[in-house]
Write a protein that holds these residues in place. Structure first.
Motif, PDB file in Angstrom:
ATOM      1  N   THR A 233      47.882  -2.785 -22.619  1.00  0.00           N
ATOM      2  CA  THR A 233      46.714  -3.650 -22.442  1.00  0.00           C
ATOM      3  C   THR A 233      45.403  -3.498 -23.159  1.00  0.00           C
ATOM      4  OG1 THR A 233      45.863  -2.536 -20.545  1.00  0.00           O
ATOM      5  CG2 THR A 233      47.523  -4.010 -20.075  1.00  0.00           C
ATOM      6  N   GLY A 234      45.196  -2.014 -23.541  1.00  0.00           N
ATOM      7  CA  GLY A 234      44.099  -1.812 -24.095  1.00  0.00           C
ATOM      8  C   GLY A 234      42.695  -1.540 -23.212  1.00  0.00           C
ATOM      9  N   HIS A 235      41.577  -0.708 -23.550  1.00  0.00           N
ATOM     10  CA  HIS A 235      40.573  -0.562 -22.698  1.00  0.00           C
ATOM     11  C   HIS A 235      39.881  -1.738 -22.442  1.00  0.00           C
ATOM     12  CE1 HIS A 235      40.700   3.752 -24.383  1.00  0.00           C
ATOM     13  NE2 HIS A 235      41.447   3.704 -23.347  1.00  0.00           N
ATOM     14  N   ARG A 236      39.800  -2.864 -23.343  1.00  0.00           N
ATOM     15  CA  ARG A 236      39.088  -4.117 -22.983  1.00  0.00           C
ATOM     16  C   ARG A 236      39.693  -4.716 -21.807  1.00  0.00           C
ATOM     17  NH1 ARG A 236      38.444  -7.826 -27.928  1.00  0.00           N
ATOM     18  NH2 ARG A 236      37.050  -9.069 -26.288  1.00  0.00           N
TER      19      ARG A 236
ATOM     20  N   LEU B 257      41.713   7.489 -11.261  1.00  0.00           N
ATOM     21  CA  LEU B 257      42.219   6.679 -12.620  1.00  0.00           C
ATOM     22  C   LEU B 257      41.276   5.622 -12.654  1.00  0.00           C
ATOM     23  CD1 LEU B 257      46.023   6.776 -12.327  1.00  0.00           C
ATOM     24  CD2 LEU B 257      44.428   8.347 -13.863  1.00  0.00           C
ATOM     25  N   ALA B 258      40.889   5.000 -11.599  1.00  0.00           N
ATOM     26  CA  ALA B 258      39.889   3.883 -11.729  1.00  0.00           C
ATOM     27  C   ALA B 258      38.585   4.078 -12.348  1.00  0.00           C
ATOM     28  CB  ALA B 258      39.797   3.244 -10.125  1.00  0.00           C
ATOM     29  N   LYS B 259      38.165   5.196 -11.897  1.00  0.00           N
ATOM     30  CA  LYS B 259      36.850   5.896 -12.548  1.00  0.00           C
ATOM     31  C   LYS B 259      36.981   6.204 -14.069  1.00  0.00           C
ATOM     32  CE  LYS B 259      35.069   7.554  -8.220  1.00  0.00           C
ATOM     33  NZ  LYS B 259      34.697   8.810  -7.198  1.00  0.00           N
ATOM     34  N   SER B 260      38.212   6.634 -14.271  1.00  0.00           N
ATOM     35  CA  SER B 260      38.345   7.116 -15.712  1.00  0.00           C
ATOM     36  C   SER B 260      38.351   5.820 -16.654  1.00  0.00           C
ATOM     37  CB  SER B 260      39.681   7.979 -15.956  1.00  0.00           C
ATOM     38  OG  SER B 260      39.496   9.008 -15.585  1.00  0.00           O
ATOM     39  N   PHE B 261      39.174   4.653 -16.123  1.00  0.00           N
ATOM     40  CA  PHE B 261      39.399   3.553 -16.774  1.00  0.00           C
ATOM     41  C   PHE B 261      37.798   2.854 -16.791  1.00  0.00           C
ATOM     42  CE2 PHE B 261      44.085   1.951 -16.090  1.00  0.00           C
ATOM     43  CZ  PHE B 261      44.431   3.120 -16.347  1.00  0.00           C
ATOM     44  N   SER B 262      36.996   3.041 -15.582  1.00  0.00           N
ATOM     45  CA  SER B 262      35.913   2.228 -15.934  1.00  0.00           C
ATOM     46  C   SER B 262      34.956   3.119 -17.039  1.00  0.00           C
ATOM     47  CB  SER B 262      35.184   2.603 -14.610  1.00  0.00           C
ATOM     48  OG  SER B 262      33.758   2.139 -14.764  1.00  0.00           O
ATOM     49  N   SER B 263      35.142   4.292 -17.120  1.00  0.00           N
ATOM     50  CA  SER B 263      34.490   4.980 -18.172  1.00  0.00           C
ATOM     51  C   SER B 263      35.019   4.856 -19.508  1.00  0.00           C
ATOM     52  CB  SER B 263      34.425   6.665 -17.872  1.00  0.00           C
ATOM     53  OG  SER B 263      33.715   7.259 -18.700  1.00  0.00           O
ATOM     54  N   LYS B 264      36.177   4.647 -19.831  1.00  0.00           N
ATOM     55  CA  LYS B 264      36.658   4.546 -21.042  1.00  0.00           C
ATOM     56  C   LYS B 264      36.324   3.101 -21.621  1.00  0.00           C
ATOM     57  CE  LYS B 264      40.321   7.919 -20.797  1.00  0.00           C
ATOM     58  NZ  LYS B 264      40.051   8.547 -21.763  1.00  0.00           N
ATOM     59  N   ALA B 265      36.538   2.140 -20.652  1.00  0.00           N
ATOM     60  CA  ALA B 265      36.313   0.631 -21.084  1.00  0.00           C
ATOM     61  C   ALA B 265      34.642   0.243 -20.988  1.00  0.00           C
ATOM     62  CB  ALA B 265      37.042  -0.188 -20.247  1.00  0.00           C
TER      63      ALA B 265
ATOM     64  N   HIS C 235      36.341  11.589 -14.103  1.00  0.00           N
ATOM     65  CA  HIS C 235      37.641  12.049 -13.650  1.00  0.00           C
ATOM     66  C   HIS C 235      38.377  11.681 -15.016  1.00  0.00           C
ATOM     67  CE1 HIS C 235      37.483  12.290  -9.392  1.00  0.00           C
ATOM     68  NE2 HIS C 235      36.311  11.663  -9.573  1.00  0.00           N
ATOM     69  N   GLU C 236      39.267  12.701 -15.349  1.00  0.00           N
ATOM     70  CA  GLU C 236      39.935  12.567 -16.601  1.00  0.00           C
ATOM     71  C   GLU C 236      41.363  12.026 -16.311  1.00  0.00           C
ATOM     72  OE1 GLU C 236      39.099  11.993 -19.611  1.00  0.00           O
ATOM     73  OE2 GLU C 236      36.832  12.487 -19.007  1.00  0.00           O
ATOM     74  N   ILE C 237      41.928  11.273 -17.322  1.00  0.00           N
ATOM     75  CA  ILE C 237      43.629  10.702 -16.813  1.00  0.00           C
ATOM     76  C   ILE C 237      44.315  12.100 -17.751  1.00  0.00           C
ATOM     77  CG2 ILE C 237      45.336   9.372 -17.400  1.00  0.00           C
ATOM     78  CD1 ILE C 237      43.355   7.318 -17.526  1.00  0.00           C
ATOM     79  N   ARG C 238      44.941  12.794 -17.040  1.00  0.00           N
ATOM     80  CA  ARG C 238      45.968  13.715 -17.613  1.00  0.00           C
ATOM     81  C   ARG C 238      46.795  13.186 -18.785  1.00  0.00           C
ATOM     82  NH1 ARG C 238      49.688  16.373 -13.019  1.00  0.00           N
ATOM     83  NH2 ARG C 238      49.516  14.217 -12.307  1.00  0.00           N
ATOM     84  N   SER C 239      46.966  14.066 -19.956  1.00  0.00           N
ATOM     85  CA  SER C 239      47.520  13.568 -21.178  1.00  0.00           C
ATOM     86  C   SER C 239      48.945  13.328 -20.680  1.00  0.00           C
ATOM     87  CB  SER C 239      47.338  14.831 -22.185  1.00  0.00           C
ATOM     88  OG  SER C 239      47.977  15.823 -21.744  1.00  0.00           O
ATOM     89  N   ASN C 240      49.743  12.601 -21.757  1.00  0.00           N
ATOM     90  CA  ASN C 240      50.858  12.271 -21.503  1.00  0.00           C
ATOM     91  C   ASN C 240      51.812  13.571 -21.508  1.00  0.00           C
ATOM     92  OD1 ASN C 240      50.529   9.358 -21.682  1.00  0.00           O
ATOM     93  ND2 ASN C 240      50.360   8.972 -23.714  1.00  0.00           N
ATOM     94  N   GLU C 241      51.353  14.539 -22.225  1.00  0.00           N
ATOM     95  CA  GLU C 241      52.290  15.632 -22.216  1.00  0.00           C
ATOM     96  C   GLU C 241      52.353  16.245 -20.987  1.00  0.00           C
ATOM     97  OE1 GLU C 241      49.806  14.953 -24.359  1.00  0.00           O
ATOM     98  OE2 GLU C 241      51.034  14.686 -26.114  1.00  0.00           O
ATOM     99  N   GLN C 242      51.413  15.914 -19.863  1.00  0.00           N
ATOM    100  CA  GLN C 242      51.270  16.727 -18.689  1.00  0.00           C
ATOM    101  C   GLN C 242      52.114  15.944 -17.533  1.00  0.00           C
ATOM    102  OE1 GLN C 242      47.250  17.038 -18.615  1.00  0.00           O
ATOM    103  NE2 GLN C 242      47.495  19.164 -18.563  1.00  0.00           N
ATOM    104  N   LEU C 243      52.511  14.524 -18.120  1.00  0.00           N
ATOM    105  CA  LEU C 243      53.122  13.486 -16.997  1.00  0.00           C
ATOM    106  C   LEU C 243      54.542  13.242 -17.380  1.00  0.00           C
ATOM    107  CD1 LEU C 243      50.279  10.856 -17.079  1.00  0.00           C
ATOM    108  CD2 LEU C 243      50.441  12.628 -15.277  1.00  0.00           C
ATOM    109  N   PRO C 244      55.221  12.873 -16.473  1.00  0.00           N
ATOM    110  CA  PRO C 244      56.744  12.448 -16.747  1.00  0.00           C
ATOM    111  C   PRO C 244      56.811  11.271 -17.251  1.00  0.00           C
ATOM    112  CG  PRO C 244      55.861  11.927 -14.471  1.00  0.00           C
ATOM    113  CD  PRO C 244      54.724  12.772 -15.121  1.00  0.00           C
TER     114      PRO C 244
END
Length: 442
Positions: free
Chosen positions: A95-98, A127-135, A213-222
């Motif tokens: 979706t993109g950060h926007r 994750l909601a807080k991270s999304f808010s920060s990034k966007a 709150h940082e979203i974990r990188s994809n390498e750390q996630l399934p």
């Protein structure tokens, strides 16, 4: 004892449950058990009270027990392995950060299918807080969109205990109800999204709203495909099984018989459990047992409360007051509005969507013939109407309200203004959709 006296006793028993659970904060099981026993002793003196209580409790647990346990296992695995976060990351990347709020809403809707709304919000609030920060989007917009998307499927889809227990009480087709509940949850979530967007249109993003709150990188996630498998596969199987039943072709040949078997909710969720185990990096028996024990610990209290709700429902049914009320309400021409209004009053008064829909189902089931809702489509629409009613109003007496407020760090005044009003919009929009659908189904 006259029917009028019994009606007053039933109403007083419901009021007593509301007082015990919301004012005195007594445990829901204890409240339901004591009131059920008291009502049975007073209103059913000539019947085997103990047998009625046992049947009400046992029949409810037997109809939903496996589903709650299997759903809890899937939820625990998604939480512990980061599967929920993997789904959020993937959707945000598309979706993109926007469109972070949309991404959060879609994530909440998907993750909310197997996970209870309060647990889901706790998992996803960071994750909601991270999304808010990034966007650079105001946190209330994203946080409340997440909250309502989780809430929409929690109230309407019988992968959750309230709708599950109520479907057992009404005898509705569970597979069809899962499909319809999921479909009706879409306009509910969309209406909430638009309402929240309008309510927060003047909110400005501030750095202090977030805790980084940082979203974990994809390498750390399934991987995303493994994360979605335990959610999507059971839903597809259930939808297929329900379609075969509706078309009456489930016994045509061996393949269709097999699909019909796999489409039974218990079998479908069991398959979802097996698929969820692929998310575990360590699949040793000891590690699997830890997950199973954690899920069973979560499922136990839910099973007990829903069983107690079924027990209370059978006591009400045995009094005969539901059939009498149905004949009276039939003259009002309210129809589907009756289950909706009963559930909404109970929800607003005592706070729990689960207790509201179970109690409403117990009250409504004897009314179904008088309301013209005793057909299979009628039962399904009555169930969705009660689900819509159980949405409104989520406010200060609802534990989920405080989960949303506290874990997002948003003040209760803002939560009341934006989130609570959104639950009203969700309930009304869902009921209107049910009413429009009834014009074609009934």
């Amino acid at each position: 004892m006259s029917i009028l006296t019994i009606s007053v006793l039933v109403l007083l028993s419901i009021v007593l449950i509301v007082i015990l659970t919301s004012v005195t904060k007594l445990n829901a099981f204890a409240s339901l058990f004591m009131v059920s026993l008291l009502l049975a002793v007073i209103a059913l003196p000539g019947k085997d009270i103990v047998e009625i209580l046992k049947q009400g409790f046992g029949n409810t647990v037997s109809s939903i027990g496996f589903l709650i346990i299997f759903g809890a296992i899937i939820a625990v695995v998604l939480e512990k392995t980061g599967g929920a976060a993997s789904i959020a990351n993937y959707i945000l990347s598309k979706t993109g950060h926007r469109n972070a709020a949309s991404a959060m809403g879609i994530t909440g809707f998907i993750v909310g299918l197997p996970i209870f709304c309060d647990s889901g919000y706790i998992i996803m609030s960071g994750l909601a807080k991270s999304f808010s920060s990034k966007a650079k989007v105001a946190l209330p917009f994203i946080a409340f969109v997440l909250a309502t998307s989780l809430y929409s499927v929690h109230c309407l889809t019988p992968t959750h205990p309230g709708a599950l227990a109520a479907s057992g009480i009404l005898g509705a087709n569970l597979g069809m109800l899962i499909v319809l509940g999921t479909l009706f949850a879409i306009p509910a979530a969309l209406a909430a999204f638009l309402w929240i967007k309008w309510q927060t249109r003047n909110d400005i993003y501030t750095e202090t709203e977030n805790s980084h709150h940082e979203i974990r990188s994809n390498e750390q996630l399934p991987p995303i495909h493994l994360s979605l498998l335990p959610i999507v596969t059971p839903l597809l199987l259930i939808a297929t099984g329900s379609l075969l039943t509706v078309l009456d072709i489930s016994n045509v040949n061996f393949i269709l018989k097999g699909l019909a078997f796999l489409g039974q909710p218990i079998v479908s969720l069991m398959i979802g459990v097996l698929l969820s185990l692929f998310l575990l990096k360590n699949r040793a028996i000891k590690n699997i047992n830890i997950v199973l024990e954690s899920a069973i610990e979560k499922a136990g209290p839910i099973l007990i409360v829903t069983g107690a709700g079924g027990m209370f429902g059978l006591v009400i049914k045995e009094t005969g007051v539901g059939a009498y009320a149905g004949e009276f309400l039939l003259q009002t021409g309210l129809g589907l509005a009756v289950p909706f209004l009963i559930a909404s009053i109970l929800k607003t008064a005592q706070g729990s969507s689960t207790v509201a829909i179970i109690t409403a189902a117990s009250f409504v089931v004897p009314m179904l013939p008088a309301l013209g809702l005793d057909s299979e489509p009628g039962k399904l629409l009555a169930m969705i109407s009660m689900g819509a009613g159980s949405m409104m109003v989520s406010h200060a007496n609802d534990s989920y309200f405080w989960v949303v407020s506290r874990f997002s760090g948003i003040g209760s005044n803002t939560a009341l203004k934006v989130y609570s009003s959104a639950t009203v919009v969700m309930g009304i929009v869902t009921f209107l959709c049910v009413w429009l659908t009834s014009l074609f189904m009934l």
